[in-house]
Scaffold this active site. Structure first.
Site, PDB file in Angstrom:
ATOM      1  N   ASN A 108      59.796  22.704   4.668  1.00  0.00           N
ATOM      2  CA  ASN A 108      60.149  22.210   3.341  1.00  0.00           C
ATOM      3  C   ASN A 108      60.529  23.417   2.484  1.00  0.00           C
ATOM      4  OD1 ASN A 108      60.316  21.038   0.840  1.00  0.00           O
ATOM      5  ND2 ASN A 108      58.128  20.590   0.643  1.00  0.00           N
ATOM      6  N   LYS A 167      61.880  23.512  -0.418  1.00  0.00           N
ATOM      7  CA  LYS A 167      61.778  23.317  -1.875  1.00  0.00           C
ATOM      8  C   LYS A 167      63.022  23.869  -2.567  1.00  0.00           C
ATOM      9  CE  LYS A 167      56.843  23.459  -1.209  1.00  0.00           C
ATOM     10  NZ  LYS A 167      55.527  23.663  -1.732  1.00  0.00           N
ATOM     11  N   HIS A 215      56.120  13.846  -2.552  1.00  0.00           N
ATOM     12  CA  HIS A 215      55.532  15.192  -2.596  1.00  0.00           C
ATOM     13  C   HIS A 215      54.847  15.397  -3.955  1.00  0.00           C
ATOM     14  CE1 HIS A 215      55.023  19.495  -2.517  1.00  0.00           C
ATOM     15  NE2 HIS A 215      55.260  19.461  -1.219  1.00  0.00           N
ATOM     16  N   GLU A 253      48.650  16.320   2.256  1.00  0.00           N
ATOM     17  CA  GLU A 253      48.795  17.635   1.632  1.00  0.00           C
ATOM     18  C   GLU A 253      47.862  17.737   0.426  1.00  0.00           C
ATOM     19  OE1 GLU A 253      52.839  19.615   2.507  1.00  0.00           O
ATOM     20  OE2 GLU A 253      53.056  18.395   0.730  1.00  0.00           O
TER      21      GLU A 253
HETATM   22  P1  PGA Z   1      53.139  25.572   1.372  1.00  0.00           P
HETATM   23  O1  PGA Z   1      53.853  24.223   0.946  1.00  0.00           O
HETATM   24  O2  PGA Z   1      53.167  25.645   2.880  1.00  0.00           O
HETATM   25  O3  PGA Z   1      53.945  26.670   0.735  1.00  0.00           O
HETATM   26  O4  PGA Z   1      51.736  25.517   0.868  1.00  0.00           O
HETATM   27  C1  PGA Z   1      53.691  23.036   1.672  1.00  0.00           C
HETATM   28  C2  PGA Z   1      54.345  21.889   0.971  1.00  0.00           C
HETATM   29  O5  PGA Z   1      54.271  21.822  -0.264  1.00  0.00           O
HETATM   30  O6  PGA Z   1      54.960  21.016   1.605  1.00  0.00           O
END
Ligand code: PGA
Length: 251
Positions: free
Chosen positions: A10, A12, A100, A169
């Site tokens: 992901n 982002k 999310h 998550e």
């Molecule tokens: P992270 O993000 O691995 O940077 O903690 C995971 C996510 O938000 O999907």
């Protein structure tokens, strides 16, 4: 039966056109026969990169996903800022992230999430549906109650779970470097499985974990047989760490 393990990157709001190099490196790694066949690799870059990436890396080894989908169930129209399911499919993506916590904070409530999930599946996109409690809720022992509510308010009874990946998550774990203990995760996933079996009559839901996954902690996380993969944020931006996560999981 051995199951498929999902490694979902992901990105982002990160990456640019040059980032295709990272995906190419992962792609070359996947061509090697030595790594387990039982894996599914999916990248969810920002939508502006989807089309060019999936066109350039024309392979069966990697799949793509969008990070959002419009709640308006139309292919086109006067809706500024919206990305329709048809547009996502045309970009070469087969997946979409919905629910999310970073999106929930901005503008996604359960009603919207439910709509998006149904539009996505109707248009043959598979959904990566995120759920998770915040630290306050965890401290109040409300974690599972929150997860249950998020699922019940977003997932229709008639849904075909083949089209759904549920990513647990915990919000307090995203980007913080803090990962729940295996004992805690075991309790959560056991309850989730039981709940999904009782409420939705699904025996083998695809349940994955997300939140600060790294090449180091994936070994311990991988000991939990109820977890079928990972939603990876920061560590998916560089091919090196993403590949190490896959390697370490299967070693
Ligand atoms: P992270 O993000 O691995 O940077 O903690 C995971 C996510 O938000 O999907």
């Amino acid at each position: 039966m051995a199951k498929t393990i999902y490694f979902i990157g992901n990105w982002k709001m990160n990456g640019n056109y040059d980032s295709i190099k990272e995906i190419e490196t992962v792609n070359n790694f996947l061509k090697k026969k030595s790594i387990s066949k039982l894996k599914k690799i999916i990248f969810c870059p920002p939508s502006n990169l989807l089309m060019s990436f999936s066109k350039k890396i024309n392979t069966k080894l990697l799949d793509y996903g969008a990070q959002d989908i419009s709640k308006i169930n139309l292919n086109n129209g006067p809706y500024t800022g919206q990305l329709s399911a048809k547009m996502i499919k045309e970009s070469g993506a087969n997946y979409v992230i919905v629910g999310h916590s970073e999106k929930r904070l901005l503008d996604e409530d359960c009603k919207t999430i439910k709509k998006k999930i149904s539009i996505a599946i109707e248009n043959k996109l598979k959904v990566i549906f995120c759920i998770g409690e915040n630290l306050f809720q965890k401290k109040k022992n409300l974690s599972f109650k929150i997860l249950k509510k998020q699922i019940l308010n977003s997932i229709d009874k008639k849904i075909n779970f083949d089209n759904l990946i549920i990513a647990y998550e915990p919000i307090w774990s995203i980007g913080t470097g803090i990962v729940p203990s295996n004992n805690y995760l075991d309790q959560i996933y056991t309850k989730l499985k039981k709940f999904l079996r009782e409420k939705y009559k699904v025996n083998s839901p695809i349940l994955i974990y997300g939140g600060s996954v790294t090449p180091d902690n994936v070994v311990t996380l991988g000991e939990n047989s109820l977890i079928s993969g990972f939603l990876i944020g920061g560590a998916s931006l560089k091919s090196k760490s993403f590949i190490e996560i896959i390697k370490n999981y299967f070693r």
